[in-house]
Enzyme design. Structure first.
Site, short mmCIF file in Angstrom:
data_model
loop_
_atom_site.label_atom_id
_atom_site.label_comp_id
_atom_site.label_asym_id
_atom_site.label_seq_id
_atom_site.Cartn_x
_atom_site.Cartn_y
_atom_site.Cartn_z
N GLN A 128 -104.68 25.14 -103.19
CA GLN A 128 -103.67 24.52 -104.06
C GLN A 128 -103.96 23.05 -104.36
O GLN A 128 -103.42 22.50 -105.31
CB GLN A 128 -102.28 24.64 -103.41
CG GLN A 128 -101.78 26.06 -103.34
CD GLN A 128 -100.45 26.15 -102.62
OE1 GLN A 128 -100.41 26.20 -101.40
NE2 GLN A 128 -99.36 26.16 -103.37
N HIS B 111 -98.60 34.69 -97.58
CA HIS B 111 -98.59 33.99 -98.87
C HIS B 111 -99.77 32.99 -98.94
O HIS B 111 -100.46 32.91 -99.96
CB HIS B 111 -97.22 33.30 -99.04
CG HIS B 111 -97.08 32.41 -100.21
ND1 HIS B 111 -96.19 32.67 -101.24
CD2 HIS B 111 -97.67 31.23 -100.54
CE1 HIS B 111 -96.27 31.71 -102.14
NE2 HIS B 111 -97.15 30.81 -101.74
O1 GNR Z 1 -92.48 26.29 -99.85
C1 GNR Z 1 -92.72 27.50 -99.91
N1 GNR Z 1 -91.73 28.39 -99.66
C2 GNR Z 1 -91.92 29.75 -99.54
C3 GNR Z 1 -90.80 30.57 -99.55
C4 GNR Z 1 -90.93 31.94 -99.43
C5 GNR Z 1 -92.18 32.49 -99.29
C6 GNR Z 1 -93.32 31.70 -99.29
C7 GNR Z 1 -93.19 30.33 -99.41
S1 GNR Z 1 -94.59 29.34 -99.38
C8 GNR Z 1 -94.06 27.96 -100.32
C9 GNR Z 1 -95.10 26.84 -100.30
C10 GNR Z 1 -96.36 27.31 -100.98
O2 GNR Z 1 -96.49 27.44 -102.16
N2 GNR Z 1 -97.35 27.64 -100.21
O3 GNR Z 1 -98.50 28.12 -100.74
NI NI Z 2 -97.92 29.05 -102.59
#
Ligand code: GNR
Ligand code: NI
Length: 168
Positions: free
Chosen positions: A51, A134
């Site tokens: 990112q 994620h």
């Molecule tokens: O801040 C984030 N909140 C979130 C909420 C639910 C599932 C995954 C996330 S990750 C995200 C930050 C982010 O973009 N990480 O890559």
């Molecule tokens: Ni993310």
């Protein structure tokens, strides 16, 4: 420390597959510190190196209320432990303003190294289990919008492209 710029969908650089970290050196420690600071400044629970346009297998996560318990995952590997899944509404710092439900395995085992190269294992629960998966997706060039319908994804893309043409 420094705040890094976070790439936004549909930037093609977010599709890069990250390479393993092989050097546990001062530059890695500085990158980890900068990513943690950037995650806190952006109010995220996690941030993958992808990112911030660094294509190395490195993730930082902090799911604590107090925002004082950063975790570092270098070269993470995930094993799915059973067939249980859970649907959680996800957001992403690279897809600002959009939240959509994503179904993922509920029980996973994570094996990773810390910023010094020491291997550890973890069986995460709740938000941490979601977040690790994620972030792992980011390292593989994947975004949560890839799990939603093509129509929704196209709408999100159009809105973000419009915002990116009209900077704040
Ligand atoms: O801040 C984030 N909140 C979130 C909420 C639910 C599932 C995954 C996330 S990750 C995200 C930050 C982010 O973009 N990480 O890559
Ligand atoms: Ni993310």
């Amino acid at each position: 420390m420094a705040i890094l710029k976070i790439l936004e969908f549909p930037d093609p650089r977010l599709r890069t597959i990250a390479k393993p970290v092989t050097q546990f050196d001062a530059a890695l420690l500085k990158l980890v510190d900068d990513m943690i600071e950037t995650m806190y400044e952006a109010d995220g629970v996690g941030l993958a190196a992808t990112q911030v346009d660094v294509h190395k297998r490195l993730v930082v996560i902090d799911v604590s209320e107090e925002r004082n318990a950063p975790m570092v995952f270098v070269n993470p590997e995930i094993t799915v432990l059973d067939q249980c899944t859970r649907e959680v509404k996800e957001g992403c710092l690279s897809v600002p303003g959009f939240y959509e439900p994503v179904t993922r395995p509920e029980h996973v085992l994570v094996r990773a190294q810390d910023q010094h190269g020491k291997t550890f294992e973890l069986q995460p629960d709740g938000l941490l289990a979601v977040c690790v998966q994620h972030e792992m997706d980011h390292l593989n060039g994947k975004l949560f919008v890839d799990y939603v319908s093509a129509l929704k994804r196209q709408r999100i893309r159009s809105k973000l492209e419009k915002q990116q043409r009209q900077p704040a």
